[in-house]
Motif scaffolding. Structure first.
Motif, mmCIF file in Angstrom:
data_model
loop_
_atom_site.group_PDB
_atom_site.id
_atom_site.type_symbol
_atom_site.label_atom_id
_atom_site.label_comp_id
_atom_site.label_asym_id
_atom_site.label_seq_id
_atom_site.Cartn_x
_atom_site.Cartn_y
_atom_site.Cartn_z
ATOM 1 N N ASN A 96 -27.606 -19.061 -14.628
ATOM 2 C CA ASN A 96 -27.349 -19.620 -16.383
ATOM 3 C C ASN A 96 -26.727 -18.695 -17.551
ATOM 4 O OD1 ASN A 96 -29.812 -21.706 -16.507
ATOM 5 N ND2 ASN A 96 -31.482 -20.713 -17.448
ATOM 6 N N THR A 97 -26.067 -19.625 -18.441
ATOM 7 C CA THR A 97 -25.207 -18.619 -18.954
ATOM 8 C C THR A 97 -26.198 -18.242 -20.119
ATOM 9 O OG1 THR A 97 -23.258 -20.009 -18.406
ATOM 10 C CG2 THR A 97 -23.067 -18.907 -20.186
ATOM 11 N N TRP A 98 -25.578 -16.812 -20.673
ATOM 12 C CA TRP A 98 -25.513 -15.984 -21.647
ATOM 13 C C TRP A 98 -25.002 -16.370 -22.658
ATOM 14 C CZ3 TRP A 98 -30.597 -14.733 -22.651
ATOM 15 C CH2 TRP A 98 -30.446 -13.052 -24.492
ATOM 16 N N PHE A 99 -25.296 -16.994 -24.368
ATOM 17 C CA PHE A 99 -24.317 -16.937 -24.885
ATOM 18 C C PHE A 99 -25.183 -15.928 -26.016
ATOM 19 C CE2 PHE A 99 -24.531 -21.463 -23.473
ATOM 20 C CZ PHE A 99 -23.171 -21.863 -22.963
ATOM 21 N N THR A 100 -24.168 -15.491 -26.746
ATOM 22 C CA THR A 100 -24.404 -14.429 -27.842
ATOM 23 C C THR A 100 -22.919 -14.971 -29.006
ATOM 24 O OG1 THR A 100 -23.478 -12.656 -27.071
ATOM 25 C CG2 THR A 100 -25.885 -13.098 -27.108
ATOM 26 N N GLU A 101 -23.466 -14.811 -30.449
ATOM 27 C CA GLU A 101 -22.451 -14.481 -30.858
ATOM 28 C C GLU A 101 -20.735 -13.612 -31.456
ATOM 29 O OE1 GLU A 101 -23.673 -16.283 -34.788
ATOM 30 O OE2 GLU A 101 -21.329 -15.284 -35.487
ATOM 31 N N ALA A 102 -20.346 -13.456 -31.099
ATOM 32 C CA ALA A 102 -19.098 -12.330 -30.527
ATOM 33 C C ALA A 102 -19.014 -11.063 -31.913
ATOM 34 C CB ALA A 102 -17.536 -12.442 -30.534
ATOM 35 N N GLY A 103 -19.747 -9.946 -31.088
ATOM 36 C CA GLY A 103 -19.868 -9.358 -32.907
ATOM 37 C C GLY A 103 -20.741 -8.456 -33.054
ATOM 38 N N LYS A 104 -21.376 -9.539 -32.984
ATOM 39 C CA LYS A 104 -22.725 -10.175 -33.651
ATOM 40 C C LYS A 104 -24.512 -9.083 -32.666
ATOM 41 C CE LYS A 104 -22.263 -12.330 -37.626
ATOM 42 N NZ LYS A 104 -22.609 -13.456 -38.158
ATOM 43 N N ASN A 105 -24.262 -8.702 -31.449
ATOM 44 C CA ASN A 105 -24.865 -8.879 -30.719
ATOM 45 C C ASN A 105 -25.269 -7.771 -29.655
ATOM 46 O OD1 ASN A 105 -26.904 -10.634 -31.798
ATOM 47 N ND2 ASN A 105 -25.580 -11.659 -31.045
ATOM 48 N N LEU A 106 -25.968 -6.862 -28.998
ATOM 49 C CA LEU A 106 -25.547 -5.720 -28.323
ATOM 50 C C LEU A 106 -25.714 -6.669 -26.991
ATOM 51 C CD1 LEU A 106 -28.141 -2.846 -28.261
ATOM 52 C CD2 LEU A 106 -25.771 -2.996 -28.857
ATOM 53 N N THR A 107 -24.140 -6.627 -25.597
ATOM 54 C CA THR A 107 -24.545 -7.284 -24.563
ATOM 55 C C THR A 107 -23.977 -6.216 -23.542
ATOM 56 O OG1 THR A 107 -22.384 -7.974 -25.571
ATOM 57 C CG2 THR A 107 -24.443 -9.335 -25.194
ATOM 58 N N PHE A 108 -24.663 -5.304 -22.462
ATOM 59 C CA PHE A 108 -24.807 -4.292 -22.112
ATOM 60 C C PHE A 108 -24.739 -3.712 -20.532
ATOM 61 C CE2 PHE A 108 -28.217 -1.746 -23.009
ATOM 62 C CZ PHE A 108 -28.664 -2.167 -23.755
ATOM 63 N N SER A 109 -24.308 -3.004 -20.054
ATOM 64 C CA SER A 109 -25.132 -3.144 -18.433
ATOM 65 C C SER A 109 -25.215 -1.412 -18.129
ATOM 66 C CB SER A 109 -24.096 -4.501 -17.237
ATOM 67 O OG SER A 109 -23.783 -5.325 -17.710
ATOM 68 N N ILE A 110 -26.246 -1.354 -17.798
ATOM 69 C CA ILE A 110 -26.040 0.607 -17.224
ATOM 70 C C ILE A 110 -26.404 0.659 -15.777
ATOM 71 C CG2 ILE A 110 -28.251 2.201 -17.306
ATOM 72 C CD1 ILE A 110 -29.243 0.394 -19.820
#
Ligand code: BTN
Length: 236
Positions: A42-56
């Protein structure tokens, strides 16, 4: 080290591309993802600049492939504790969706490379809804802001998350207990769909997880069933 990108396709994809050169513990975070990836393709949609999206990126020294589920537990329990730090109680919808009440606040995508029966490297991708308050196409999504009524600085949130995450790293073997205690619908009779039995719907009660990370559901007929990822679905 935390590296911030203004915009990137997906922090998981970038971490996988740069995996050989990235030391264990590196965090790649994005203010905007243009092709965020979720579970099941699936695609992970989030509004730019509003949420945490990160990878460790983690390169464990000795984690057997059969213990890889502990990395899912690590991310899930750390997110739950991080949210608890802001006064928000949540639960873990097996295997690793984080829910506040009956709404999803966070998704996790762990991608492992195995070598010689061990996890050589893991990319733990985490998307936590922080300041977004409108989810036009997602009826069951929520965010930290919706839960508390406050607005947050994303960089501070990520540092707070990493403090919790790093504290769990030397205690991976203690995770199953905390993970189990946070399981969504544990001990509560609910409806499920069994993909091992042609999509049969049944009523059962989540008991916990087995040592190899499978979900244990006891049916109303007192039969104990164990499921791997994608073998069972929730009917919500
Ligand atoms: C899901 O619930 O389907 C998992 C979503 C995982 C989203 C995160 S956001 C950061 C990282 N980069 C991605 O492309 N995906 C994960």
């Amino acid at each position: 080290m935390i590296v911030w990108y203004d915009s990137i396709d997906s922090t998981n994809s970038e971490a996988l591309r740069r995996l050989p050169e990235l030391p264990s513990g590196t965090v790649l975070a994005a203010r905007e993802q243009t092709s965020g990836r979720g579970q099941r393709g699936n695609t992970w949609f989030t509004e730019a600049g509003k949420n945490l999206t990160f990878s460790i990126v983690l390169k464990p020294s000795s984690l057997a492939a059969g213990e890889a589920h502990l990395l899912n537990y690590l991310a899930s329990v750390a997110v739950a504790e991080f949210l608890e730090g802001y006064g928000v109680s949540c639960s873990i919808k097996w295997p690793n969706d984080i829910y506040v009440g009956r709404k999803k606040i966070c998704g996790i995508l762990v991608e492992n490379s195995l070598s010689g029966g061990c996890v050589a490297a893991s990319v733990i991708g985490i998307g936590i809804n922080i300041n977004q308050t409108d989810f036009p196409q997602l009826a069951n999504a929520t965010s930290l802001s919706l839960a508390t009524g406050c607005e947050y600085v994303l960089e501070d949130c990520l540092k707070a998350f990493m403090t919790v995450f790093e504290a769990w790293l030397p205690r991976l073997k203690d995770l199953p207990e905390s993970y189990t205690s946070l399981l969504f619908q544990k001990g509560v009779q609910a409806r499920y769909i069994d993909y091992l039995r042609d999509g049969e719907e049944f009523t059962g009660t989540i008991q916990g997880v087995s040592p190899d990370g499978r979900l244990i559901i006891k049916t109303d007929a007192h039969e104990e069933r164990l499921y791997r990822f994608k073998e069972v679905g929730y009917i919500l």
